[in-house]
Design an enzyme around this catalytic site. Structure first.
Site, mmCIF file in Angstrom:
data_model
loop_
_atom_site.group_PDB
_atom_site.id
_atom_site.type_symbol
_atom_site.label_atom_id
_atom_site.label_comp_id
_atom_site.label_asym_id
_atom_site.label_seq_id
_atom_site.Cartn_x
_atom_site.Cartn_y
_atom_site.Cartn_z
ATOM 1 N NE ARG A 458 -5.244 4.209 1.669
ATOM 2 C CZ ARG A 458 -4.976 5.236 0.870
ATOM 3 N NH1 ARG A 458 -5.926 5.797 0.169
ATOM 4 N NH2 ARG A 458 -3.753 5.714 0.767
ATOM 5 C CB SER A 522 4.032 2.652 7.560
ATOM 6 O OG SER A 522 3.552 3.069 6.315
ATOM 7 C CG ASP A 576 4.079 5.882 6.564
ATOM 8 O OD1 ASP A 576 5.298 5.892 6.790
ATOM 9 O OD2 ASP A 576 3.216 5.887 7.469
#
Length: 836
Positions: A458, A522, A576
């Site tokens: 995203r 991440s 994350d």
């Protein structure tokens, strides 16, 4: 009601059957052999049950049965063998499983005390154990109607009804599972033992019951019970005829108005005796009968037996119509196995009442005994298969001691990862993040966030507003990374990411804008400062070349410069888990742990600087990115890993790495389940041993299927639709139940392992701070945690059990990784501006 398994495969062997339903009972040895075609041979012995035992204590009754059983075994020379036994117990029982049956009420003149409400299998086992001179394996308990139907079904697949009209009466039939609300599941069919002898006990037959029926009932051992049976069965029909004859004699219509003591006494002659030998029977009762008397008596017997046959036909017609309606067919073809029945009047009336049913009546020979053996043969095979399934599944089940050991080993690995000397060889790397401050409410401005942690990523615009009405406003767009790019070069990967950022800026009307950016990356990284992240290794299926050992912030900046479309200030590279912790910490200052359980799994927490040996200084705290997915890479989980875990690991992109993650996260759980299903099928324990090509495909069993299959709202029919999607078009209700159990075992283990790891984290924080009790909040993100119906509750329960001195609040993060990256960037910009 109990689960019915009619299909016989290649059952062979010796089976015992015990048939108890009247004053005599039988013990049988049934040999099932297969030499191309199955063959059944039987030996049996009949034993009497004295009336004093029928009406004595339950202990005496079952001791007598055990003694007769011992006599039979000794006679055949098989007393030293432990054979499987099927127990035909022809009284109303409530069954919860095939080898457990609770007597509802005695019928047929039995009144043994202490048995009603008890499990008759348990009572028989107790009597056998008390003797101690032989042992048997009681596999199944059935009703004689079921045995009758089962015997017929062995030869005729149309047989779906069993009917008994003898000393008592009863029926059973195959009912659709969707109609059985007392049993879980709505696929397939189950045999229902109707216990129809009790029909009328609620008054439903009052308008057709006569004074003679009421007199019989009043004088019975169970007044008001089994009223239908008392109008039909052999135990009562002779007495019914006698009462009519007494009434006619007293009214002067028979025997010149004379009666005898024998006629006035209770008799148990069957109607057939009255029909065939009227004069002889009457003479035996001391009656001097004329030819007209004999004709009248014959007529009474005929009327009583015809009424019984017609009542039986009416009830049977209702069963047939139910089966026909279930099948939604205009015409039903069905076979009925009948025991102890003169079928002519019954058959004629059934065909009259249900002309749209083609009914074939078959007389049962040794139905209940042979049928019990057939059920036992199938049940014995199923029991062995069930034991094998559970043995395999037990390898995936963890007890409390194992979970405590996982927690202890995680604590040891955390200490190793924090220590400068042991860090390089530690599986759990405990990476410093250089995040040392949380938002204080003065942050403001527009920030970009890039959230990369899987095949979807995203780009976000995050607007942070300070003051009394502080708020975080977000806009985002999701982009896909094609597999050829995840497996290609690093340049291709980061060029694709930059292209997506440019698209997002244009989408937001901010083309050419230069904003501070927080990069949620991440994957395991080594950081020496906040705006740098050196990739240690790819996980989650990524394999882009030229990235490991490189600073991902620099790789991103280089790609931005190559595009020449915009400029960005990469302020922070965060994991994350850290983003999740920061997002929840924005609302709850007690949030000091971040946890991700999605495609992968990881955790972070606020560690004391004095314990973080890789960074200078020992004042305050720093967020540590644990990278706990690698726990087990040094063998810490070998004793709880199964053959299925090893198969998943061997077929993965990085064998031997991320062992803990491969037992927990969404990327792997479906694959573990698939490997279990393959093993079960190969061993003939599932899908009748037939494997679909689709199920052979790696990754075809998606983890989302676990969430769907384990949903409490999801009927087994929908589980079956998932299996059909996987090419398993002939799966049964039992298959669906087993697949659901496999999913449950695999996901429960994942949640427990995750809970054990989290227990190690919170207990370490408590000990760091020298607290007896710790109150702390954990921010959690990830699709597995959010979407699986039971994962969160099992993890919470495990955490509470393994870390009882920690009061842990689990808060679900919304947009944690993206929003958190922006908040870390906002804090970093605030601190940087303050330094300037």
């Amino acid at each position: 009601i109990y689960k019915f398994a009619l299909v016989l495969f290649a059952e062979t062997g010796d089976f015992l059957a015990l048939d108890l339903g009247g004053t005599n009972f039988r013990v049988l040895l049934v040999r099932v052999s297969s030499n191309g075609k199955q063959k059944v041979e039987m030996e049996n012995q009949i034993y009497a049950i004295p009336e004093n035992i029928m009406r004595g204590s339950g202990t005496e009754l079952f001791d007598h049965i055990a003694e007769c059983l011992a006599n039979f075994l000794e006679k055949l020379g098989i007393k030293d063998k432990k054979l499987p036994l099927g127990f035909t117990f022809s009284f109303p029982c409530q069954q919860t499983k095939l080898d457990e049956s609770f007597l509802v009420s005695w019928t047929k003149g039995f009144k043994a005390s202490g048995v009603e409400g008890r499990d008759v299998v348990g009572l028989l086992r107790k009597a056998i154990k008390k003797r101690g001179d032989f042992d048997i394996d009681i596999v199944a308990v059935i009703n004689d109607t079921v045995g009758t139907m089962m015997t017929c079904g062995y030869d005729d697949h149309h047989c779906e009804i069993g009917l008994i009209v003898g000393t008592g009466t009863n029926a059973c039939y195959m009912e659709e599972m969707r109609h059985l609300e007392l049993v879980d599941g709505d696929e397939g069919r189950m045999c229902v033992n109707m216990e129809w002898g009790a029909f009328g006990d609620d008054g439903a037959l009052d308008d057709i019951r006569t004074e003679f029926d009421r007199e019989i009932d009043a004088g019975s051992l169970n007044p008001g019970k089994q009223l239908f049976e008392k109008m039909i069965s052999g135990m009562y029909m002779g007495e019914l005829v006698r009462l009519i004859l007494v009434k006619m004699a007293k009214d002067g219509l028979l025997f010149q108005g004379h009666t005898t003591p024998d006629l006035l006494g209770s008799v148990s002659c069957r109607s057939s005796e009255g029909l065939l030998r009227a004069e002889q029977v009457l003479r035996g009762l001391g009656l001097d009968s004329s030819p007209e008397d004999c004709v009248a008596v014959q007529r009474v017997c005929q009327i009583v037996s015809t009424r019984a046959a017609h009542l039986c036909a009416a009830a049977l017609a209702a069963v047939l119509r139910q089966i026909r309606d279930n099948k939604a067919t205009e015409r039903l073809i069905v076979s009925t196995r009948a025991a102890h029945l003169c079928a002519a009047a019954l058959a004629a009336m059934v065909r009259l009442l249900v002309p749209d049913c083609d009914v074939r009546f078959l007389r049962s020979e040794d139905g209940s005994g042979k049928g019990a053996a057939m059920v036992t043969a199938v049940a014995y095979r199923l029991a062995k298969q069930h034991a094998e399934r559970q043995r395999i599944l037990d390898s995936l089940r963890l007890d409390r001691d194992q979970l405590l050991e996982v927690k202890r080993r995680m604590e040891e690995e955390m200490k190793r990862g924090l220590a400068e000397k042991a860090h390089t060889t530690a599986a759990v790397k405990m990476l410093p993040t250089f995040v040392r401050a949380t938002p204080d409410g003065t942050e403001r401005g527009d920030f970009l966030a890039l959230d990369l942690g899987g095949t979807n990523f995203r780009v976000l615009l995050v607007r942070v507003r300070s003051g009394k009405r502080r708020s975080v406003e977000m806009h985002n767009k999701i982009y896909t990374i094609p597999q050829d790019i995840t497996q290609g070069t690093g340049e291709e990967l980061f060029d694709h990411i930059v292209h997506c950022i440019a698209d997002f800026l244009e989408y937001m009307g901010m083309k050419g804008a230069s904003l501070p950016l927080g990069f949620t990356f991440s994957f395991p990284c080594h950081q020496t400062r906040l705006d740098q992240g050196i990739l240690i290794k790819w996980t989650k299926g990524f394999k882009a070349s030229g990235c490991e050992g490189e600073d991902v912030a620099t790789l991103l900046k280089d790609a931005i410069h190559r595009s020449e479309e915009f400029e960005l200030d990469v302020v922070a590279v965060v994991n994350d888990t850290v983003g999740t912790m920061m997002t929840c910490g924005y609302e709850d200052p007690q949030c000091e742990v971040g946890l991700i359980v999605g495609t992968g799994t990881n955790a972070c927490y606020m560690e004391e600087m004095s314990n973080v040996e890789l960074v200078d200084g020992d004042e305050g705290r720093m967020c540590v990115n644990m990278e706990w997915g690698a726990f087990g890479d040094r063998g810490e989980l070998d004793d709880v890993c199964t053959e299925f875990d090893r198969a998943v690991d061997d077929q993965s992109t990085y064998p031997g790495k991320q062992r803990y993650e491969k037992m927990i996260s969404g990327m792997y759980l479906g694959e573990i389940v698939r490997n279990v299903l393959l093993d079960f099928t190969a061993k003939g324990l599932l899908f009748r041993g037939k494997l679909s090509e689709r199920l052979k495909t790696r990754g075809i069993f998606e983890t989302k299927f676990l969430s769907q299959i384990e949903s409490d709202r999801l009927a087994l029919r929908q589980v079956r639709s998932i299996l059909q999607h996987l090419g398993l078009t002939s799966s049964t209700c039992d298959d669906s139940i087993l697949v659901k159990e496999v999913c449950s075992v695999v996901s429960k283990r994942a949640a427990q392992l995750c809970g054990a790891g989290l227990a190690a984290v919170v207990d370490k924080i408590r000990l760091n701070r020298d607290l007896e009790k710790l109150s702390i909040t954990v921010g959690v993100d990830g699709t597995l945690y959010k979407l699986h119906p039971h994962f969160a509750s099992i993890m919470r329960e495990t955490l509470r059990d393994l870390a009882p001195d920690c009061e842990v609040t689990l808060v679900q993060s919304e947009d944690g990784s993206g929003k958190g990256a922006a908040l870390i960037t906002a804090v970093a910009c605030r601190l940087r501006d303050a330094r300037k």
